[in-house]
Motif scaffolding. Structure first.
Motif, mmCIF file in Angstrom:
data_model
loop_
_atom_site.group_PDB
_atom_site.id
_atom_site.type_symbol
_atom_site.label_atom_id
_atom_site.label_comp_id
_atom_site.label_asym_id
_atom_site.label_seq_id
_atom_site.Cartn_x
_atom_site.Cartn_y
_atom_site.Cartn_z
ATOM 1 N N ARG A 40 73.587 -33.043 19.178
ATOM 2 C CA ARG A 40 72.944 -34.228 19.767
ATOM 3 C C ARG A 40 71.609 -33.837 20.409
ATOM 4 O O ARG A 40 71.349 -34.106 21.571
ATOM 5 C CB ARG A 40 73.861 -34.926 20.760
ATOM 6 N N PHE A 41 70.788 -33.189 19.591
ATOM 7 C CA PHE A 41 69.536 -32.623 20.068
ATOM 8 C C PHE A 41 68.385 -33.103 19.194
ATOM 9 O O PHE A 41 68.479 -33.075 17.969
ATOM 10 C CB PHE A 41 69.621 -31.091 19.996
ATOM 11 N N ILE A 42 67.322 -33.535 19.823
ATOM 12 C CA ILE A 42 66.071 -33.797 19.134
ATOM 13 C C ILE A 42 64.941 -33.454 20.091
ATOM 14 O O ILE A 42 65.024 -33.729 21.290
ATOM 15 C CB ILE A 42 65.954 -35.248 18.619
ATOM 16 N N ARG A 43 63.923 -32.813 19.551
ATOM 17 C CA ARG A 43 62.796 -32.405 20.393
ATOM 18 C C ARG A 43 61.532 -32.461 19.564
ATOM 19 O O ARG A 43 61.522 -32.081 18.405
ATOM 20 C CB ARG A 43 63.032 -30.993 20.906
ATOM 21 N N VAL A 44 60.472 -32.932 20.169
ATOM 22 C CA VAL A 44 59.141 -32.960 19.563
ATOM 23 C C VAL A 44 58.166 -32.416 20.589
ATOM 24 O O VAL A 44 58.259 -32.734 21.766
ATOM 25 C CB VAL A 44 58.717 -34.399 19.173
ATOM 26 N N ARG A 45 57.243 -31.592 20.103
ATOM 27 C CA ARG A 45 56.144 -31.155 20.957
ATOM 28 C C ARG A 45 54.877 -31.156 20.113
ATOM 29 O O ARG A 45 54.896 -30.763 18.955
ATOM 30 C CB ARG A 45 56.374 -29.769 21.529
ATOM 31 N N ILE A 46 53.810 -31.582 20.736
ATOM 32 C CA ILE A 46 52.510 -31.688 20.085
ATOM 33 C C ILE A 46 51.550 -30.683 20.707
ATOM 34 O O ILE A 46 51.563 -30.472 21.922
ATOM 35 C CB ILE A 46 51.942 -33.122 20.270
ATOM 36 N N HIS A 47 50.708 -30.087 19.867
ATOM 37 C CA HIS A 47 49.642 -29.210 20.348
ATOM 38 C C HIS A 47 48.454 -29.372 19.396
ATOM 39 O O HIS A 47 48.487 -28.887 18.262
ATOM 40 C CB HIS A 47 50.092 -27.751 20.378
ATOM 41 N N LEU A 48 47.434 -30.066 19.852
ATOM 42 C CA LEU A 48 46.240 -30.285 19.055
ATOM 43 C C LEU A 48 45.196 -29.247 19.458
ATOM 44 O O LEU A 48 44.597 -29.335 20.521
ATOM 45 C CB LEU A 48 45.701 -31.706 19.257
ATOM 46 N N GLU A 97 67.416 -25.290 21.584
ATOM 47 C CA GLU A 97 66.210 -25.254 22.424
ATOM 48 C C GLU A 97 65.434 -23.958 22.211
ATOM 49 O O GLU A 97 64.209 -23.965 22.065
ATOM 50 C CB GLU A 97 66.577 -25.430 23.901
ATOM 51 N N GLU A 98 66.131 -22.830 22.193
ATOM 52 C CA GLU A 98 65.477 -21.542 21.962
ATOM 53 C C GLU A 98 64.881 -21.473 20.555
ATOM 54 O O GLU A 98 63.787 -20.936 20.364
ATOM 55 C CB GLU A 98 66.476 -20.397 22.168
ATOM 56 N N THR A 99 65.599 -22.014 19.591
ATOM 57 C CA THR A 99 65.108 -22.042 18.218
ATOM 58 C C THR A 99 63.846 -22.880 18.137
ATOM 59 O O THR A 99 62.874 -22.498 17.475
ATOM 60 C CB THR A 99 66.194 -22.593 17.273
ATOM 61 N N PHE A 100 63.834 -24.013 18.835
ATOM 62 C CA PHE A 100 62.649 -24.855 18.858
ATOM 63 C C PHE A 100 61.458 -24.078 19.395
ATOM 64 O O PHE A 100 60.369 -24.081 18.803
ATOM 65 C CB PHE A 100 62.887 -26.110 19.715
ATOM 66 N N GLU A 101 61.633 -23.396 20.514
ATOM 67 C CA GLU A 101 60.538 -22.645 21.134
ATOM 68 C C GLU A 101 60.006 -21.561 20.193
ATOM 69 O O GLU A 101 58.797 -21.376 20.066
ATOM 70 C CB GLU A 101 60.983 -22.024 22.465
ATOM 71 N N LYS A 102 60.911 -20.854 19.530
ATOM 72 C CA LYS A 102 60.511 -19.792 18.602
ATOM 73 C C LYS A 102 59.716 -20.370 17.432
ATOM 74 O O LYS A 102 58.654 -19.856 17.076
ATOM 75 C CB LYS A 102 61.758 -19.060 18.097
ATOM 76 N N LEU A 103 60.230 -21.443 16.829
ATOM 77 C CA LEU A 103 59.536 -22.059 15.698
ATOM 78 C C LEU A 103 58.187 -22.636 16.116
ATOM 79 O O LEU A 103 57.200 -22.519 15.390
ATOM 80 C CB LEU A 103 60.403 -23.164 15.082
ATOM 81 N N PHE A 104 58.123 -23.236 17.309
ATOM 82 C CA PHE A 104 56.873 -23.814 17.782
ATOM 83 C C PHE A 104 55.814 -22.721 17.919
ATOM 84 O O PHE A 104 54.661 -22.892 17.496
ATOM 85 C CB PHE A 104 57.090 -24.532 19.119
ATOM 86 N N GLU A 105 56.205 -21.605 18.482
ATOM 87 C CA GLU A 105 55.268 -20.495 18.653
ATOM 88 C C GLU A 105 54.805 -19.951 17.303
ATOM 89 O O GLU A 105 53.631 -19.652 17.108
ATOM 90 C CB GLU A 105 55.902 -19.387 19.491
ATOM 91 N N GLU A 106 55.732 -19.805 16.355
ATOM 92 C CA GLU A 106 55.403 -19.250 15.038
ATOM 93 C C GLU A 106 54.565 -20.190 14.172
ATOM 94 O O GLU A 106 53.669 -19.750 13.465
ATOM 95 C CB GLU A 106 56.680 -18.919 14.268
ATOM 96 N N LEU A 107 54.872 -21.485 14.225
ATOM 97 C CA LEU A 107 54.284 -22.426 13.262
ATOM 98 C C LEU A 107 53.135 -23.267 13.803
ATOM 99 O O LEU A 107 52.310 -23.759 13.017
ATOM 100 C CB LEU A 107 55.372 -23.367 12.735
ATOM 101 N N ILE A 108 53.067 -23.434 15.106
ATOM 102 C CA ILE A 108 52.081 -24.364 15.669
ATOM 103 C C ILE A 108 50.997 -23.657 16.473
ATOM 104 O O ILE A 108 49.821 -23.960 16.342
ATOM 105 C CB ILE A 108 52.762 -25.438 16.562
ATOM 106 N N LEU A 109 51.370 -22.721 17.308
ATOM 107 C CA LEU A 109 50.373 -22.063 18.169
ATOM 108 C C LEU A 109 49.563 -21.010 17.444
ATOM 109 O O LEU A 109 49.891 -20.485 16.459
ATOM 110 C CB LEU A 109 51.060 -21.435 19.386
#
Length: 128
Positions: free
Chosen positions: A36-44, A116-128
């Motif tokens: 029951r997890f959904i998360r979105v983060r944006i970085h332009l 949550e940890e997976t989200f943070e890892k993927l965000f760092e790898e794919l977006i930042l």
């Protein structure tokens, strides 16, 4: 052994000129029905924005990107009816194929004990 949840993620992309089919990554959506997890983060990234010499209105883009967050998180200030849907339906709507300046990759699956940890890892790898 710790339970691992099936999750899906998609990368949010900005396509400054549709006809050129060039894009850069600006956000991430991660969803797990069982957790029951959904998360979105944006970085332009301003440097990437400037490199594309886009004629898009930056304020328009930012507002539409933040609508992804509001819909995903069922923000009560969001007037879109989609924000009232179940988590899985919101994820499917957000990741639907579209020909627009803001698009998503196809969803990719995985397993994680800690979404949550997976989200943070993927965000760092794919977006930042």
């Amino acid at each position: 052994m710790q339970k691992k949840y099936l999750y899906e993620y998609a990368v949010i992309r900005l396509v400054p000129r549709i006809e050129r089919e060039e894009f850069f990554n600006v956000g991430l959506i991660l969803f797990s029905k069982e957790a029951r997890f959904i998360r979105v983060r944006i970085h332009l990234d301003t440097n990437r924005w400037n490199a594309f010499h886009t004629e898009l209105d930056k304020e328009w883009v930012i507002n539409h990107l933040h609508s992804f967050e509001k819909i995903a998180h069922a923000d009560p200030t969001c007037t879109a009816p989609i924000a009232t849907l179940e988590i899985a339906e919101r994820f499917r709507w957000l990741t639907a194929v579209r020909s627009a300046s803001i698009q998503t990759s196809r969803p990719h699956p995985g397993f994680s004990a800690h979404p949550e940890e997976t989200f943070e890892k993927l965000f760092e790898e794919l977006i930042l």
